[in-house]
Design a protein around this motif. Structure first.
Motif, short mmCIF file in Angstrom:
data_model
loop_
_atom_site.label_atom_id
_atom_site.label_comp_id
_atom_site.label_asym_id
_atom_site.label_seq_id
_atom_site.Cartn_x
_atom_site.Cartn_y
_atom_site.Cartn_z
N SER A 221 38.76 48.22 30.63
CA SER A 221 39.54 47.78 31.79
C SER A 221 39.04 46.41 32.27
CB SER A 221 39.45 48.80 32.94
OG SER A 221 38.27 48.64 33.68
N VAL A 222 39.95 45.67 32.87
CA VAL A 222 39.61 44.35 33.41
C VAL A 222 39.95 44.36 34.90
CG1 VAL A 222 39.99 41.85 33.26
CG2 VAL A 222 40.23 43.26 31.21
N TYR A 223 39.07 43.77 35.69
CA TYR A 223 39.30 43.73 37.15
C TYR A 223 38.87 42.37 37.69
CZ TYR A 223 39.76 45.60 41.87
OH TYR A 223 40.17 45.84 43.15
N TRP A 224 39.78 41.69 38.34
CA TRP A 224 39.45 40.43 39.03
C TRP A 224 39.35 40.72 40.52
CZ3 TRP A 224 41.65 35.11 37.51
CH2 TRP A 224 41.85 35.01 36.13
N GLY A 225 38.20 40.38 41.10
CA GLY A 225 38.06 40.57 42.55
C GLY A 225 37.43 39.34 43.17
N GLY A 226 36.90 39.50 44.36
CA GLY A 226 36.31 38.30 44.98
C GLY A 226 35.84 38.57 46.39
N GLY A 227 36.31 37.76 47.32
CA GLY A 227 37.33 36.75 47.31
C GLY A 227 38.76 37.26 47.02
N THR A 228 39.60 36.29 46.88
CA THR A 228 40.98 36.55 46.52
C THR A 228 41.32 35.69 45.31
OG1 THR A 228 41.50 36.86 48.87
CG2 THR A 228 43.36 36.53 47.39
#
Ligand code: SF4
Length: 490
Positions: A221-228
């Protein structure tokens, strides 16, 4: 306040109970007896001929309560729970407030419930949880349901799989409750670093891809988070998304999430860019559908913007959308929160995550005045309403966690429509899979295949450090190789 812990080592548990009621109180732990004065909690464990006596004396504002209980043949762990329970009872009496989770003070009640299920079986688990931890029945029910949902997902985390996390620590402006390291791009200095940041991030992704291949790991799985993440332009998003596609084998990737949390960052071009690169899950976070509360917390978008961008995402073909709401925001009311829940249900996203406001020191809303106006009982009513209405509307709770200093020690719960769970959330919270992370502030978590060993590798927190000391953080990545040599995939 002074906390005396005489002849026992339960101070961690007892401190956690104190913080349920006095979240910002400085606690001085003392292991030796001394004269008692001022505000204090005196606890002692006395062992005599197999009999254990637990003592708790609590003095606050000049009023003192004292309890003493005796037990035969109890374990150390039981003694700790009993003492915590005695302390809780005294604090409930003093502050006239009963925390719904009782003495369940850890981060993940569902994990605790899973171990209770293992110990006493499914039929007895809820009752045991209520009795032992003094939790309310509805909370035991919630922990049970989540534990069962998590179990299925945790089992799917093969020892040779990993998730990829990408950190984009930028936002259009900073929300007042934010405790993340996120930089507002309204600050010129922060904004100017973004092109270099994207470049370094791509370099780091290449390294991670190579390491994962060499160690026989496949991407789940891939997850982009942050921040926005969607604070970046669509061109910058495209560069990173292309890098990932070129570097990693995505053929076994079951889920690709990008947080597009702030509606004010979403454009048609960005959504189309995400879609083009097979991103199949996004979040669009209203936090509240009350415009005056949005203004209060420093979000520069309206409730109407959220709906517009949500519809745009649907038109672009996104069929897995999460919406975050927060209970306990400053100036929000139970009525207004109920309205936010109803609005979210009407929009019908696949996931709704209900957070409880956490009063972290790094957020700007924690001032002495505001602290006292944020009422844990009111927040509890909001959370209960959300739990009831989401259950009635076909959502199931599938993962939960708590942040320290959340109002009333309340939970954050991810709700999903049938088979629409976000696997990454459970993998990450359940610490059941390796997460290789890229970007400033991200943490790589290495998990022993089929074992319990967990190890973390930290990236530098701030983008300027991340860029300046990039070689150093790449060197640290070698630990991934040695880790898998020590704990090989079977
Ligand atoms: S959108 Fe999230 S990360 Fe960004 S400032 Fe607000 S709370 Fe912090």
């Amino acid at each position: 306040m002074k906390l005396f812990c005489i002849s026992h080592n339960y101070h961690y548990e007892i401190e956690n109970v104190i913080r349920l009621f006095l979240p910002f109180q400085k606690i001085l732990v003392l292991k030796e007896k001394e004269e008692l004065s001022g505000d204090y909690l005196y606890t002692e464990k006395i062992e005599e001929n197999g009999r254990i006596t637990l003592v708790s004396e609590f003095s606050f504002g000049g009023k003192t309560q004292k309890s003493e209980n005796q037990y035969l043949n109890i374990t150390d762990n039981e003694a700790e729970l009993y003492l915590a329970g005695m302390v809780l009872t005294q604090f409930v009496k003093e502050f006239d407030f009963k925390p719904n989770w009782g003495i369940v003070t850890g981060v993940r009640p569902s994990k605790l419930m899973a171990s209770v299920i293992d110990e006493v079986g499914e039929e007895n688990a809820k009752e045991y949880f209520i009795k032992k931890f003094l939790a309310e029945p509805n909370k035991a029910e919630m922990a049970f349901n989540v534990a069962k949902m998590e179990e299925k997902i945790i089992k799917s985390a093969d020892g040779d799989s990993f998730s990829l996390y990408i950190s984009i620590p930028y936002c259009p402006t900073r929300c007042s409750y934010c405790s993340f390291v996120s930089h507002s791009i309204s600050n010129e200095k922060a904004r100017d670093l973004i092109p270099q940041y994207v470049e370094k991030l791509c370099e780091e992704l290449k390294v991670i891809a190579e390491i994962s291949k060499n160690n026989g790991l496949y991407l789940k799985s891939v997850y982009w988070g942050g921040g926005t993440p969607t604070t970046l332009t669509h061109e910058q998003l495209d560069v990173i998304l292309t890098e990932i596609e070129n570097d990693f084998d995505l053929s076994r990737c079951i889920e690709y999430t990008v947080e597009a949390g702030r509606p004010d960052t979403i454009t048609k071009e960005k959504l189309e860019t995400l879609k083009k690169h097979n991103v199949n899950r996004i979040s669009i976070n209203p936090q509240t559908f009350n415009n005056s509360v949005l203004n209060e917390i420093g979000r520069r978008h309206s409730a109407e913007d959220t709906v517009t961008k949500y519809n745009l995402a649907r038109e672009t073909g996104f069929d897995a959308i999460n919406m975050d709401l927060i209970a306990g925001l400053p100036t929000d009311t139970v009525e207004s929160f109920k309205n936010s829940i109803e609005k979210a249900i009407t929009l019908n996203p696949e996931n709704i995550t209900v957070h409880t406001l956490s009063l972290k020191r790094s957020s700007t809303i924690v001032t002495e005045d505001e602290k006292s106006s944020l009422d844990a009982t009111v927040t509890g009513d909001m959370v209960e309403y959300a739990n009831k209405r989401l259950s009635e509307s076909g959502y199931k709770p599938y993962y939960m966690y708590r942040q320290s200093k959340s109002l009333g020690n309340l939970e954050n719960v991810g709700w999903c429509k049938e088979n629409k769970e976000c696997y990454y959330n459970v993998y990450m919270m359940g610490e059941c899979q390796t997460v290789l992370s890229a970007g400033a502030g991200s943490v790589t978590k290495l998990k022993e295949p089929c074992g319990r060993q967990i190890e973390r590798i930290f990236n530098f927190k701030f983008p300027f450090e991340y860029i300046d000391r990039f070689n150093e953080l790449i060197e640290r990545k070698d630990r991934i190789n040695t880790f898998y040599k020590e704990y090989p995939i079977k």
